[in-house]
Design an enzyme around this catalytic site. Structure first.
Site, PDB file in Angstrom:
ATOM      1  N   SER A   1      20.985  -8.064   1.772  1.00  0.00           N
ATOM      2  CA  SER A   1      20.721  -9.208   2.595  1.00  0.00           C
ATOM      3  C   SER A   1      20.149  -8.887   3.977  1.00  0.00           C
ATOM      4  O   SER A   1      19.723  -9.800   4.677  1.00  0.00           O
ATOM      5  CB  SER A   1      22.005 -10.024   2.791  1.00  0.00           C
ATOM      6  OG  SER A   1      22.981  -9.243   3.411  1.00  0.00           O
TER       7      SER A   1
ATOM      8  N   LYS B   1      21.046  -8.226  13.162  1.00  0.00           N
ATOM      9  CA  LYS B   1      21.051  -9.179  12.038  1.00  0.00           C
ATOM     10  C   LYS B   1      21.746 -10.466  12.488  1.00  0.00           C
ATOM     11  O   LYS B   1      22.764 -10.413  13.212  1.00  0.00           O
ATOM     12  CB  LYS B   1      21.814  -8.540  10.875  1.00  0.00           C
ATOM     13  CG  LYS B   1      21.851  -9.338   9.576  1.00  0.00           C
ATOM     14  CD  LYS B   1      22.539  -8.497   8.503  1.00  0.00           C
ATOM     15  CE  LYS B   1      22.622  -9.228   7.171  1.00  0.00           C
ATOM     16  NZ  LYS B   1      23.302  -8.424   6.142  1.00  0.00           N
TER      17      LYS B   1
ATOM     18  N   SER C   1      23.902  -4.345   1.137  1.00  0.00           N
ATOM     19  CA  SER C   1      22.965  -5.106   1.965  1.00  0.00           C
ATOM     20  C   SER C   1      22.299  -4.377   3.110  1.00  0.00           C
ATOM     21  O   SER C   1      21.410  -4.944   3.732  1.00  0.00           O
ATOM     22  CB  SER C   1      23.672  -6.347   2.523  1.00  0.00           C
ATOM     23  OG  SER C   1      23.912  -7.245   1.465  1.00  0.00           O
TER      24      SER C   1
END
Lengths: 492, 487, 102
Positions: free
Chosen positions: A156, A81, A180
């Site tokens: 997210s 990420k 997330s």
């Protein structure tokens, strides 16, 4: 051939590479072919490192040929990420303010992946600075759900979940502050684990809510989650909040994975489950049936303060975020406004131009609740409620070894559906936030599909530092179904 | 204008740089005077994703200092973030301590005129990290150097117990002495190791009523002199201002003034548009510190005798003057050396003279401390004894001292080598005196006659003996012999 | 919906946060933040008089580091991401007041 290859789990691939049956270069090339095919539709990646990845892959293959020792993830292409720092590319946090930021150091987890001989494919998209539940807040690009391109991948860590679901990598790292990892994992039909707070080093993870953030794996199987956790878990001297080996030693999470824990008792909170959509409730109910049929006891428990977790979270997380994001000021690194009239405008214009709306909203909310006159009523109050919520878990775990509930009240919603009402978006985190407040580990595993053929996730929570047991509980269910083998129509 | 009756009320906020090897929350070296931004790492640069890790030594130095300042050490202490935006503060918050500082409620004793002391109460001592430096370039922009960002800083806040510029200076000097003695800071004001911010106001008697002037905080003081003068200036300025405006202290009218060293005045700094709201909250990246009994005792055992106590002991035990004792205890190494020499048999007053006069002179010339001159304590003790016994004159001892430093030979070796041993044998000297008296009958008469010429003649005769002995006669012994023979 | 945080307060908070907002943004944020703050008022339903605030989840204290020097980044790497530099310094428009922000 490439299809078969991409269907392998990380563990299977690693074993095949180690045995010389598959070359890491082949696996890596296949992944990049997949990226070429589907990335234009899915948009999971902010940056990819094809040349470097192939070099890493070649090195692994070389080590194997020469009989040299190799790491636990040798040759496996994984994604990271884009809020975890790397030295070999940019770390943007999906924000204009860090669009060209090149860190001079690797995050601790990245160092561990590299030491384990993993091949790094690229950096995945996220909600800007990890603030969001749909990845729609990304300041740089749009990511869609591979199961339905008109829907969000969740957030997210939407890019990580979408990349794994679309087989554009074998696994990915995400971060979880209020859900997330788990929520996008459930929206995209993958496994997503938020470890106990302090289990994995946060050094190099761009901070959002420092007392809530944890890094964790997004994978297709529970075994892969165990494999990656083996690599990333452990004390780090550079992170004062990472737990020492004396207090909570790391174990081999793969070792007993296929042994269901004895005397398992599951706690469920019926009132909570009622808040979910019908199809979600149905899938959860069916999953619980599977456990029942395996001889597991299921009991109803209460968690009286659970309902207050969103309110407490949005005060604590935003307070910490407002402070953590103060450093983005256009002075030492990052975006600077082109024409400031004085040095104060370097700050106020750079930040206004560099940050997106959700980030600004949370910064302001956080600043407000910490400001003079409001601290006690808001921030301090939230910290006390946090204690009560942790108390709910402590009490729950006195009578059962794990708690189960949905991950999200709905399956993946349509792009644009909730983006105009921030509060509505926040309310969709109702099931995941409490685990971050209490610091306990929680996993999302695929448990079926709704009538629109969208994945549903089952959430399992256990006491702090019991990931070993948590994964075994997850695995015993996974063995009974094939959810994790299904593929999005897009990539069939 | 009639002078108003007033009392000055002054408190001090002091920042002390701790001389640990590394910064407070990262492992960058603490070195001064280097190329800008050469001692910076991702942590003190506040890059995305970095985390602070506490320097154990810094915390122990803080505990040591707090104990020396008679404070209560908090058994549970934590870190807080203090938020404000400034280019020399990379994270735009400073890691500091707010509601649970590491120590509280102490005092420091300062020496007043006439041997009295006064206790100045200390509210709190806490640890924090320093900011970097902003430099104002002539080219119309500012430059930022982060070498200092993250350096460990001790903040000490006193109650407003001081009532004169002299007392403020005395506190500053004493604090410097203490931290140097403890070895926790070099405390060189010129290098910025110690920063003082006095808070000053006056309580003025107006027609039997007490009027308090608004509190003024003074910044930008780089020397003890500036500290003392700025306080004196402020007192006078506030008196004038009150006489003119009658302005009294109210909530929110505290101001900050900068010291202009060139013109020796304080200047009002730009009014801040809003008072700072620092939005303190517990730093989630750092865990609390719990001080156990064991740890506390360990630190306490490292506490040495404090300079003021040492000074008083030198006065009472060795009969040294306050001034001399003060000079000896200004630096710990000097005091330690002095005590070694005394232990080796040196007479304290004599040793004190040697060290504070010749010793300091030589040390200044060489740019080092007295203890670093490389003299063995037993050699210094021997030299002191030689002077005490009249074996060498005081003048000769200076020469010998210098030679010891140069050659590392023993005092007696040098005295003999350079012919500095005094003749003190009364018999030998007596013969020479006899000769001189015989050779100078006029002078003898002048001495015996009394009156003005007598003293001069006595000196002349002494000089003759000195000449005859090549300057090596012990003048005291000669004088005694002369006195006897000339009665 | 109550107007818990009005536009004037939004501007004050934006200033504290160093965020230049347009008038339109101020209006929107005032509405949105008020709605969120109204929601969090539910916390007041809980009696927390005898509850300790929980800032840290972990039962950990006394995490220290040895006072040993490690190599710094060096000037070039330190300034590599600087938006503007002047030799070995970060460069900003002239700072007008002499005091630090503190």
């Amino acid at each position: 051939m490439s299809d078969e290859l991409l269907n392998l789990s990380c563990k299977e691939l690693r074993d095949a590479i180690a045995a010389g049956r598959v070359k890491s270069v082949a696996a890596t090339e296949t992944v990049f072919e997949q990226i070429e095919k589907y990335e234009p539709s899915v948009g999971a990646y902010i940056s990819t490192f094809k040349e470097q990845a192939l070099t890493q892959a070649r090195q692994v293959d070389d080590k194997i040929t020469k009989g040299r020792p190799i790491g636990a993830l040798a040759g496996v292409p994984v994604a990271i990420k884009d809020n975890m720092c790397i030295t070999f590319g940019a770390t943007t946090c999906a924000s204009k303010i860090l669009e060209n930021f090149h860190a001079p150091y690797n995050a601790a987890v990245v160092e561990r992946l590299l030491a384990a001989d993993a091949v790094i494919v690229g950096k995945t998209n996220l909600d800007e600075f990890a603030m969001g539940s749909s990845t729609e807040n990304s300041g740089l690009k749009k990511t869609v759900n591979p199961w339905d391109l008109s829907r969000v991948p969740g957030g997210s860590s939407g890019g990580s979940a979408a990349a794994v679901a679309a087989r554009m990598c074998f696994a990915a790292l995400g971060s979880d502050t209020g859900g997330s990892i788990r929520q996008p994992a459930s929206f995209c039909g993958t496994v997503g684990l938020k470890p106990t707070y302090g289990r994995v080093s946060r050094f190099g993870l761009v901070a959002y809510g420092s007392s809530l953030d944890q890094i964790g794996p997004v994978t297709r199987t529970v075994a892969d989650t165990a494999l990656i956790l083996n690599v990333i878990a452990g004390h780090d001297q550079k992170d004062s909040t990472s737990i020492s080996e004396q207090i909570a030693p790391v174990c081999d999470y793969l070792e007993k994975l296929d042994e269901p824990p004895k005397g398992l008792k599951i706690g469920i909170v019926p009132q909570l489950n009622e808040g979910a959509e019908q199809d979600v409730r149905k899938a959860i109910g069916e999953a619980l049936e599977v456990y029942r049929n395996l001889g597991v006891e299921i009991a109803e428990i209460t968690m009286p303060h659970f309902d207050y977790s969103i309110a407490a979270y949005y005060l604590i997380a935003t307070a910490e975020a407002s402070s953590n994001l103060a450093r983005y000021d256009g002075v030492h690194y990052g975006y600077r406004t082109p024409r400031p009239n004085d040095y104060i405008e370097v700050y106020s214009k750079s930040r206004a131009e560099g940050f997106g709306g959700e980030v600004k909203r949370r910064i302001m909310l956080g600043t407000y609740v910490l400001s003079s006159g409001y601290y006690d009523a808001y921030y301090l109050k939230a910290l006390k409620v946090r204690n009560l919520i942790r108390g709910d878990f402590t009490k729950a775990f006195e009578s059962c070894n794990c708690v189960m509930m949905p991950v999200s009240p709905t399956t993946a919603f349509k792009i644009g559906e909730k983006i105009d009402d921030p509060l509505q978006m926040y309310l969709s985190d109702v099931y995941t936030i409490a685990a971050n407040l209490a610091g306990v580990p929680a996993i999302s595993i695929p448990c079926g599909f709704d009538s629109k053929n969208l994945p549903v996730g089952l959430q399992i929570l256990t006491p702090a530092f019991t990931e070993e047991k948590l994964l075994r509980i997850a695995r015993m269910y996974e063995k009974q179904n094939q959810w994790h083998l299904k593929k999005p129509a897009l990539i069939k | 204008m009639a002078q108003l009756q007033y009392k000055a009320v002054i408190g001090l906020e002091i920042h002390v740089h701790l001389c640990t090897e590394t910064k407070m929350f990262c492992s960058c070296a603490l070195e001064y005077g280097l190329e800008a931004n050469s001692r910076v790492c991702p942590v003190c640069l506040g890059m995305p994703g970095v985390l602070p890790v506490m320097n154990k030594h810094a915390f122990e130095y803080a505990m040591l200092t707090a104990l020396a300042l008679n404070c209560e050490i908090s058994r549970f202490t934590k870190w807080d973030r203090k938020s404000y935006y400034y280019p020399d503060l990379p994270k735009n918050y400073q890691i500091s301590q707010y509601d649970l500082p590491m120590s509280r409620n102490g005092f420091i004793e300062i020496a007043l005129e006439g041997g009295l002391t006064k206790k100045i109460r200390i509210i709190r001592v806490h640890l924090e990290e320093d900011a970097g430096k902003n430099l104002h370039s002539a080219k119309g922009f500012s430059q930022v150097d982060l070498n200092r960002a993250g350096a460990p800083l001790l903040e000490i806040v006193t109650e407003p117990d001081m009532n004169s510029p002299e007392e403020v200076r005395a506190l500053a000097v004493e604090l410097q002495r203490i931290v140097r003695h403890l070895g926790v800071s070099e405390a060189d004001m010129q290098k910025g190791h110690m920063r003082f911010e006095p808070n000053i106001n006056l309580v003025i008697d107006k027609d039997g009523k007490d009027c308090k002037t608004p509190i003024v905080e003074v910044k930008n003081l780089n020397s003890f002199r500036a500290l003392e003068r700025s306080v004196a200036y402020e007192i006078a300025r506030q008196l004038d201002e009150f006489a003119e405006t009658g302005l009294v202290m109210e909530i929110g009218n505290k101001t900050t003034r900068g010291w202009d060293d060139a013109n020796e005045i304080t200047v009002l700094q730009r009014e801040k548009e809003e008072a700072h709201d620092y939005r303190y909250f517990p730093d989630p990246d750092l865990v609390p510190v719990e001080v156990s009994d064991q740890w506390l005792e360990q630190i306490r055992s490292r506490l040495c005798e404090l300079p003021i106590k040492k000074q008083m002991r030198y006065v009472s035990d060795y009969g040294l003057s306050d001034y001399d004792a003060g000079v000896l205890t200004a630096e710990r190494a000097m005091a330690d050396f002095f005590e070694e020499v005394v232990k080796d048999g040196g007479e304290p007053k004599r040793v004190c003279n040697l060290l504070t006069q010749t010793g300091l002179k030589l040390a200044n010339e060489k740019g080092c401390s007295v203890a670093e001159l490389g003299i063995k304590p037993k050699d210094m003790a021997e030299l002191a004894k030689m002077v005490e016994d009249g074996q060498v004159s005081a003048t000769a001892s200076t020469t010998i001292f210098e030679k010891i430093v140069e050659t590392a030979k023993s005092p007696i070796q040098i005295a003999e080598e350079f012919n500095l041993v005094q003749k003190s044998d009364a018999g030998e000297l007596g013969k020479i005196v006899e000769q001189v008296l015989k050779d100078n009958p006029q002078a003898v008469d002048d001495v015996k006659s009394g009156g003005k010429k007598s003293k001069k003649a006595r000196g002349f005769l002494l000089g003759q003996v000195m000449q005859k002995t090549g300057g090596r006669a012990n003048p005291k012994v000669v004088s005694e012999i002369l006195a006897k023979k000339l009665t | 919906m109550k107007n818990i945080i009005n536009e004037k307060q939004v501007r004050a908070v934006a200033k504290l946060s160093r965020l230049d907002l347009t008038d339109a943004e101020v209006e929107v944020f005032s509405r949105q933040l008020s709605s969120i703050l109204e929601y969090v008022e539910k916390l007041n339903k809980l009696d927390t008089a005898n509850v300790e605030p929980l800032a840290h989840c972990l039962p950990v204290s006394n995490v220290f580091r040895e006072d040993k020097i490690k190599e710094s980044l060096g000037v070039e790497k330190t300034l590599a991401n600087a938006p503007q530099r002047d030799g070995e310094f970060f460069k900003v428009p002239k700072i007008l007041d002499d005091s630090s922000g503190a």
